[in-house]
Design a protein around this motif. Structure first.
Motif, mmCIF file in Angstrom:
data_model
loop_
_atom_site.group_PDB
_atom_site.id
_atom_site.type_symbol
_atom_site.label_atom_id
_atom_site.label_comp_id
_atom_site.label_asym_id
_atom_site.label_seq_id
_atom_site.Cartn_x
_atom_site.Cartn_y
_atom_site.Cartn_z
ATOM 1 N N GLU A 122 0.813 -1.225 0.000
ATOM 2 C CA GLU A 122 0.000 0.000 0.000
ATOM 3 C C GLU A 122 0.844 1.272 0.000
ATOM 4 N N HIS A 123 2.162 1.139 -0.174
ATOM 5 C CA HIS A 123 3.027 2.309 -0.100
ATOM 6 C C HIS A 123 2.682 3.321 -1.202
ATOM 7 N N LEU A 124 2.343 4.535 -0.775
ATOM 8 C CA LEU A 124 1.998 5.641 -1.682
ATOM 9 C C LEU A 124 0.873 5.252 -2.646
ATOM 10 N N LYS A 125 -0.021 4.403 -2.171
ATOM 11 C CA LYS A 125 -1.089 3.889 -3.040
ATOM 12 C C LYS A 125 -1.929 5.024 -3.623
ATOM 13 N N ILE A 154 -1.518 8.573 -10.756
ATOM 14 C CA ILE A 154 -0.595 8.694 -11.894
ATOM 15 C C ILE A 154 -0.616 7.495 -12.832
ATOM 16 N N TYR A 155 -1.189 6.358 -12.383
ATOM 17 C CA TYR A 155 -1.235 5.172 -13.242
ATOM 18 C C TYR A 155 -2.679 4.833 -13.607
ATOM 19 N N ARG A 163 8.300 6.132 -14.556
ATOM 20 C CA ARG A 163 7.397 5.066 -14.996
ATOM 21 C C ARG A 163 6.032 5.591 -15.410
ATOM 22 N N ALA A 164 5.617 6.708 -14.839
ATOM 23 C CA ALA A 164 4.293 7.248 -15.137
ATOM 24 C C ALA A 164 4.274 7.907 -16.514
ATOM 25 N N ALA A 179 2.648 10.716 -19.386
ATOM 26 C CA ALA A 179 2.478 12.173 -19.378
ATOM 27 C C ALA A 179 1.164 12.581 -18.713
ATOM 28 N N GLU A 180 0.100 11.815 -18.962
ATOM 29 C CA GLU A 180 -1.202 12.156 -18.382
ATOM 30 C C GLU A 180 -1.175 12.040 -16.869
ATOM 31 N N GLY A 181 -0.536 10.974 -16.363
ATOM 32 C CA GLY A 181 -0.451 10.793 -14.920
ATOM 33 C C GLY A 181 0.367 11.868 -14.248
ATOM 34 N N LEU A 182 1.488 12.249 -14.865
ATOM 35 C CA LEU A 182 2.332 13.300 -14.303
ATOM 36 C C LEU A 182 1.605 14.646 -14.308
#
Length: 280
Positions: free
Chosen positions: A192-195, A201-202, A251-252, A254-257
């Motif tokens: 759950e880290h930074l879920k 972002i994903y 890893r993310a 462009a839309e997620g960022l």
């Protein structure tokens, strides 16, 4: 009782002991490695680099330094320090390597915890020259080295403990440099880290790694502890720093960022797993 720089370094080219000679470290074969102005030494040979400037960039290191110095991960550091104190209990002297030390936050807090009660030799190593430079500027108690976990510039059977905190463990090398009975203190991200940030972002979250519970060959599991709590980030700058110090920045898509950049506040779950492996 003091924390002092670790001395049992090995040549990264032939594994021979390195000896201090004025402003450099040299082995019997004549390989020489200069000590930088801020005190660190570069022990990552050009032929063993995978890129011109490997590891975290100067900007990523600065983001991590701001975020960690604000105390957001103190509880993780505290758990590591309790484990490290248990490792050195009963030892007249002890030696630690922070493998993938970044800008030295965890090493500094460990030194602060052990100093006064233990003679400790400390070594911080990272593949990023920017990270090691930042660490060396902030603390002179450890030996700071640019190097790789895949080829640790450390003599065999010299260390009581190896820290690998959100890093890339190379268990064969860790086993080589640890003394009999020495321990790895390893922090990994829990499921759950930074879920909450990852959900933004994903488009879809990946399942947890299946090998998370595996015990590395040549070690046995001493114990496992979960460090889990909620954290509120109150500004876009802090959210940006957190993202910049994680692999998610690359890893993310462009839309997620873009979604992350629009956030002004965010509450996230910190979920870290501390495991201790003892060399058998």
């Amino acid at each position: 009782m003091t924390v002092s720089p670790f001395e049992a370094l090995a040549c990264p080219l032939d594994g021979q002991p390195l000896l201090r000679a004025d402003r450099s470290w040299r082995c019997e074969s004549g390989h020489s490695f200069d000590i930088a102005r801020h005190g660190y030494v570069h022990l990552l040979p050009v032929q063993k680099k995978r890129s011109l400037d490997p590891g975290d960039s100067k900007e990523m290191v600065a983001a991590r330094q701001r975020f960690l110095n604000a105390g957001y991960y103190e509880r993780i550091s505290d758990a590591v320090n309790v484990g490290a104190a248990d490792v050195v209990q009963g030892h007249a002297t002890a030696s630690f390597l922070d493998a993938g030390c970044g800008e030295g936050y965890y090493a500094r807090r460990l030194a602060n915890t052990l100093e006064g009660s233990q003679d400790v030799a400390g070594l911080g190593l990272d593949i990023s020259k920017w990270a090691v430079l930042a660490a060396a500027k902030q603390d002179k108690r450890f030996r700071w080295v640019v190097g790789s976990n895949a080829n640790l510039p450390v003599l065999s059977n010299e260390l009581d403990g190896v820290l690998c905190l959100f890093g890339f463990p190379v268990y064969g090398e860790f086993r080589r440099v640890l003394k009999p009975g020495g321990q790895i203190l390893q922090i990994d991200a829990g499921p759950e880290h930074l879920k909450e940030l990852r959900e933004i972002i994903y488009p879809e979250l990946k399942s947890d790694r299946p090998d998370r519970e595996a015990v590395p060959e040549g070690f046995h599991l001493v114990g496992s502890e979960n460090v889990k709590y909620s954290l509120t980030l109150g500004s876009q700058d802090v959210i940006s720093d957190l993202l910049a110090m994680t692999p998610h920045l690359y890893r993310a898509g462009a839309e997620g960022l873009e979604k992350a950049a629009a956030l002004t506040t965010l509450t996230v779950t910190v979920d870290a797993v501390l495991r201790r492996f003892q060399k058998t």
